[in-house]
Each structure stands twice: as C-alpha cells, then as structure tokens.
Scaffold this motif. Structure first.
Motif, PDB file in Angstrom:
ATOM      1  N   SER A   1       0.795  -1.223   0.000  1.00 16.11           N
ATOM      2  CA  SER A   1       0.000   0.000   0.000  1.00 16.11           C
ATOM      3  C   SER A   1       0.834   1.282   0.000  1.00 16.11           C
ATOM      4  O   SER A   1       0.269   2.380   0.028  1.00 16.11           O
ATOM      5  N   LEU A   2       2.151   1.182  -0.033  1.00  9.98           N
ATOM      6  CA  LEU A   2       2.997   2.379  -0.034  1.00  9.98           C
ATOM      7  C   LEU A   2       2.623   3.290  -1.202  1.00  9.98           C
ATOM      8  O   LEU A   2       2.422   2.832  -2.322  1.00  9.98           O
ATOM      9  N   ASN A   3       2.547   4.591  -0.915  1.00  8.50           N
ATOM     10  CA  ASN A   3       2.134   5.532  -1.971  1.00  8.50           C
ATOM     11  C   ASN A   3       3.314   6.226  -2.634  1.00  8.50           C
ATOM     12  O   ASN A   3       3.166   7.304  -3.216  1.00  8.50           O
ATOM     13  N   CYS A   4       4.495   5.611  -2.546  1.00  9.31           N
ATOM     14  CA  CYS A   4       5.677   6.133  -3.224  1.00  9.31           C
ATOM     15  C   CYS A   4       6.217   5.064  -4.182  1.00  9.31           C
ATOM     16  O   CYS A   4       5.917   3.877  -4.026  1.00  9.31           O
ATOM     17  N   PRO A   5       7.008   5.462  -5.162  1.00 11.82           N
ATOM     18  CA  PRO A   5       7.643   4.466  -6.039  1.00 11.82           C
ATOM     19  C   PRO A   5       8.545   3.533  -5.230  1.00 11.82           C
ATOM     20  O   PRO A   5       9.175   3.954  -4.247  1.00 11.82           O
ATOM     21  N   THR A   6       8.601   2.294  -5.642  1.00 12.86           N
ATOM     22  CA  THR A   6       9.394   1.306  -4.916  1.00 12.86           C
ATOM     23  C   THR A   6      10.300   0.529  -5.869  1.00 12.86           C
ATOM     24  O   THR A   6      10.029   0.413  -7.065  1.00 12.86           O
ATOM     25  N   LEU A   7      11.353  -0.007  -5.278  1.00 15.95           N
ATOM     26  CA  LEU A   7      12.327  -0.828  -6.007  1.00 15.95           C
ATOM     27  C   LEU A   7      12.537  -2.114  -5.231  1.00 15.95           C
ATOM     28  O   LEU A   7      12.676  -2.082  -3.999  1.00 15.95           O
ATOM     29  N   TYR A   8      12.549  -3.222  -5.946  1.00 13.27           N
ATOM     30  CA  TYR A   8      12.865  -4.501  -5.297  1.00 13.27           C
ATOM     31  C   TYR A   8      13.914  -5.241  -6.110  1.00 13.27           C
ATOM     32  O   TYR A   8      13.716  -5.507  -7.298  1.00 13.27           O
ATOM     33  N   ILE A   9      15.035  -5.549  -5.461  1.00 12.89           N
ATOM     34  CA  ILE A   9      16.102  -6.332  -6.080  1.00 12.89           C
ATOM     35  C   ILE A   9      16.301  -7.597  -5.258  1.00 12.89           C
ATOM     36  O   ILE A   9      16.613  -7.527  -4.061  1.00 12.89           O
ATOM     37  N   GLY A  10      16.103  -8.738  -5.883  1.00 14.72           N
ATOM     38  CA  GLY A  10      16.310 -10.013  -5.216  1.00 14.72           C
ATOM     39  C   GLY A  10      17.281 -10.883  -5.992  1.00 14.72           C
ATOM     40  O   GLY A  10      17.686 -10.546  -7.116  1.00 14.72           O
ATOM     41  N   GLY A  11      17.648 -12.000  -5.394  1.00 13.80           N
ATOM     42  CA  GLY A  11      18.522 -12.960  -6.041  1.00 13.80           C
ATOM     43  C   GLY A  11      17.835 -14.307  -6.154  1.00 13.80           C
ATOM     44  O   GLY A  11      17.200 -14.759  -5.192  1.00 13.80           O
ATOM     45  N   LEU A  12      17.956 -14.955  -7.291  1.00 11.60           N
ATOM     46  CA  LEU A  12      17.270 -16.237  -7.492  1.00 11.60           C
ATOM     47  C   LEU A  12      17.924 -17.381  -6.738  1.00 11.60           C
ATOM     48  O   LEU A  12      17.345 -18.467  -6.649  1.00 11.60           O
TER      49      LEU A  12
ATOM     50  N   HIS B   1       6.774  -9.583  -3.754  1.00  5.73           N
ATOM     51  CA  HIS B   1       7.019  -8.149  -3.617  1.00  5.73           C
ATOM     52  C   HIS B   1       6.851  -7.415  -4.952  1.00  5.73           C
ATOM     53  O   HIS B   1       6.538  -6.225  -4.979  1.00  5.73           O
ATOM     54  N   ILE B   2       7.047  -8.126  -6.031  1.00  4.47           N
ATOM     55  CA  ILE B   2       6.937  -7.545  -7.365  1.00  4.47           C
ATOM     56  C   ILE B   2       5.524  -7.722  -7.916  1.00  4.47           C
ATOM     57  O   ILE B   2       4.931  -6.800  -8.480  1.00  4.47           O
ATOM     58  N   GLU B   3       4.970  -8.903  -7.707  1.00  2.00           N
ATOM     59  CA  GLU B   3       3.680  -9.232  -8.306  1.00  2.00           C
ATOM     60  C   GLU B   3       2.515  -8.521  -7.631  1.00  2.00           C
ATOM     61  O   GLU B   3       1.486  -8.258  -8.275  1.00  2.00           O
ATOM     62  N   GLU B   4       2.646  -8.208  -6.350  1.00  2.00           N
ATOM     63  CA  GLU B   4       1.509  -7.659  -5.611  1.00  2.00           C
ATOM     64  C   GLU B   4       1.588  -6.151  -5.412  1.00  2.00           C
ATOM     65  O   GLU B   4       0.918  -5.593  -4.546  1.00  2.00           O
ATOM     66  N   ARG B   5       2.436  -5.488  -6.220  1.00  2.00           N
ATOM     67  CA  ARG B   5       2.470  -4.030  -6.255  1.00  2.00           C
ATOM     68  C   ARG B   5       2.370  -3.575  -7.707  1.00  2.00           C
ATOM     69  O   ARG B   5       2.805  -4.273  -8.620  1.00  2.00           O
ATOM     70  N   THR B   6       1.794  -2.388  -7.901  1.00  2.00           N
ATOM     71  CA  THR B   6       1.744  -1.846  -9.251  1.00  2.00           C
ATOM     72  C   THR B   6       2.901  -0.893  -9.504  1.00  2.00           C
ATOM     73  O   THR B   6       3.497  -0.908 -10.580  1.00  2.00           O
ATOM     74  N   ASP B   7       3.246  -0.082  -8.498  1.00  2.00           N
ATOM     75  CA  ASP B   7       4.305   0.914  -8.669  1.00  2.00           C
ATOM     76  C   ASP B   7       5.614   0.367  -8.108  1.00  2.00           C
ATOM     77  O   ASP B   7       6.063   0.768  -7.037  1.00  2.00           O
ATOM     78  N   VAL B   8       6.212  -0.572  -8.846  1.00  2.00           N
ATOM     79  CA  VAL B   8       7.462  -1.186  -8.389  1.00  2.00           C
ATOM     80  C   VAL B   8       8.363  -1.495  -9.580  1.00  2.00           C
ATOM     81  O   VAL B   8       7.889  -1.951 -10.621  1.00  2.00           O
ATOM     82  N   ASP B   9       9.629  -1.193  -9.419  1.00  4.70           N
ATOM     83  CA  ASP B   9      10.642  -1.684 -10.349  1.00  4.70           C
ATOM     84  C   ASP B   9      11.190  -2.963  -9.725  1.00  4.70           C
ATOM     85  O   ASP B   9      11.873  -2.906  -8.691  1.00  4.70           O
ATOM     86  N   GLY B  10      10.891  -4.094 -10.312  1.00  3.67           N
ATOM     87  CA  GLY B  10      11.259  -5.364  -9.704  1.00  3.67           C
ATOM     88  C   GLY B  10      12.256  -6.149 -10.527  1.00  3.67           C
ATOM     89  O   GLY B  10      12.102  -6.274 -11.754  1.00  3.67           O
ATOM     90  N   TYR B  11      13.279  -6.670  -9.843  1.00  4.45           N
ATOM     91  CA  TYR B  11      14.339  -7.432 -10.503  1.00  4.45           C
ATOM     92  C   TYR B  11      14.717  -8.626  -9.633  1.00  4.45           C
ATOM     93  O   TYR B  11      15.008  -8.471  -8.442  1.00  4.45           O
ATOM     94  N   LEU B  12      14.741  -9.807 -10.235  1.00  5.14           N
ATOM     95  CA  LEU B  12      15.278 -10.991  -9.581  1.00  5.14           C
ATOM     96  C   LEU B  12      16.489 -11.430 -10.397  1.00  5.14           C
ATOM     97  O   LEU B  12      16.350 -11.890 -11.533  1.00  5.14           O
TER      98      LEU B  12
END
Length: 256
Positions: free
Chosen positions: A194-205, A218-229
């Motif tokens: 629910s965060l109202n700011c842009p977000t970034l998620y970096i994970g490792g496989l 963390h990537i699938e359940e947000r709309t405003d996210v830059d997500g990388y695994l």
C-alpha cells in the motif's frame, strides 16, 4: 562519538543507503562514488555497527528506525529516497510506516517485508544460542560466505573476504541484539503493498534467505514497483553484481 556515523558525497536530491546485518556504510562505497555524481548520497552506520554506538538494550527495529529518522532530520533532510539491504530494508520499511511523507522512494535489496515465519524464528533462536556459546569468529566464518552464491565462490573470493573481515568487526552484543530484533519484527507486507511512493525490489534467485516465491510476491503484488530478480545472485546483489545493481538504482532514482 555521534549517535549515527555516516559518509556523504555529492549534491542534489538526498539518497540514504542503509546496510545489512554485520555490515557498515562501506558496503555502499562503490555505489556512493557513482551515484554521488547526480545525487547527495548518504551512507550510514546503523546504531551498533561501524562507528555508531550500540543503543541501550533491549531495542526493536522501530527504535532503530526512529534513530535513523532523527539523524536525517538533524542533517536537514526533509525528504529522501531510502534504499536498504536486508536488515536495512526492515529499517527502511519502519521509517516509511511512521514517516510516509519523508520517503520519496523506497528500495529493498535482498530484503523482505514479510516477518519471519516459524522456521525463520527458529533459525534466529539457533543463532542466538550459538552466539551465547561461541565466538564471533566461529559465527561469522560460515555465515558471511553463505550470503553469496557459492557456485561463484572463486569469482567472488575477494568480495567474500572483504565482507567477512567487515563482519568480524561486529561485536557479539550487537549481533545478539539485532538477531533478536529481526526475529521479533512485525510483518510489513501489507504496508509494502500500500505504499504511496515508487518502490524498487532487487532479489537474487539463489538467495537462500529470501525464498523466490516471497521475493516474487514483492513484485507481483504491487503496481508501482521496479522489480528485478537476478540470476545466479545470492543475498549480496550489490557485491555480486555491482555494475547491474548500480544501473538499476540509477534508473529507479531517475523516475523520482
């Protein structure tokens, strides 16, 4: 000695990096050098690590987040992007929870908004028991290398050695206090969604501490996210793939 030790480079919009467990501000040196060409980059020592003194015991991660926020206010930082690695991500989430207007953007690197599950709590208890009985040297010797993708052990030999030497500077008191605080931290996944700011998620496989399905959430359940695994990356993305990590963060910050 200041309550929170830090380094700062550059000018422009403030970006605050928060390190992980048994680390200090120096894990961000390479990112700070590059990003400070465009931003004012702060890298802190969490209380109890590096040159920052350990707070009075016991404490929780809300207490730590308030110390970081108070430090930021003292520096005249009214709004910032906050990026945290592992433990640093937990602290960043607590800041966002209590001071949402302060956080312009939030990044998690090899971190999670989920609380420890029962298996995770049991592992923390096991670590606490080990720390009661044995030295930090015996604790760190297997701990730090396990944060990396050990199939790339030779490739990351220098980074592992540096990270191990850094971890050995941690006092047993700090290691125990933070292990307990991490064990007892609340679940912040609904906050993350629910965060109202842009977000970034970096994970490792191949991060053995953050299961892939939880990282993906963390990537699938947000709309405003830059997500990388990242493929072939463990729990230390900024040391295992520094060039790619810097570029991802630059792209994220450019959108704020």
């Amino acid at each position: 000695m200041p309550a929170i030790n830090f380094t700062v480079k550059g000018s422009g919009f403030p970006v605050v990096f928060i390190h992980g467990f048994c680390e200090d501000h120096s894990v961000w040196n390479h990112l700070q050098e590059t990003l400070s060409k465009s931003y004012k980059v702060y890298c802190i020592d969490l209380p109890g690590f590096g040159e920052s003194p350990l707070p009075n015991l016991p404490f929780n991660l809300v207490d730590i987040s308030e110390q970081v926020f108070t430090w930021a206010q003292a520096q005249g930082i009214n709004q910032a992007a906050i990026i945290g690695h592992s433990l640093g991500g937990y602290v960043a989430l607590e800041i966002a929870k209590s001071h949402s207007g302060f956080v312009k953007g939030l990044g998690l690197i090899n971190s999670t908004a989920f609380a420890d599950d029962e298996e995770g709590k049991a592992k923390r208890d096991k670590a606490l028991d080990f720390l009661e009985k044995f030295s930090m040297e015996k604790f760190i010797a297997p701990f730090t290398p396990s944060l990396f993708n050990l199939k790339r052990k030779e490739e990351h030999k220098e980074a592992i050695e540096k990270a191990t030497a850094l971890a050995l500077k941690t006092t047993k008191e700090a290691a125990k206090a933070y292990t307990l605080a991490m064990r007892n931290r609340p679940d912040n996944f609904e906050l993350w969604k629910s965060l109202n700011c842009p977000t970034l998620y970096i994970g490792g496989l191949v991060d053995h501490r953050i299961p892939t399905e939880k990282a993906e959430a963390h990537i699938e359940e947000r709309t405003d996210v830059d997500g990388y695994l990242m493929r072939d990356v463990g729990h230390m993305a900024m040391l295992e793939e520094p060039t790619e990590t810097i570029q991802i963060i630059k792209d994220f910050l450019s959108k704020l």
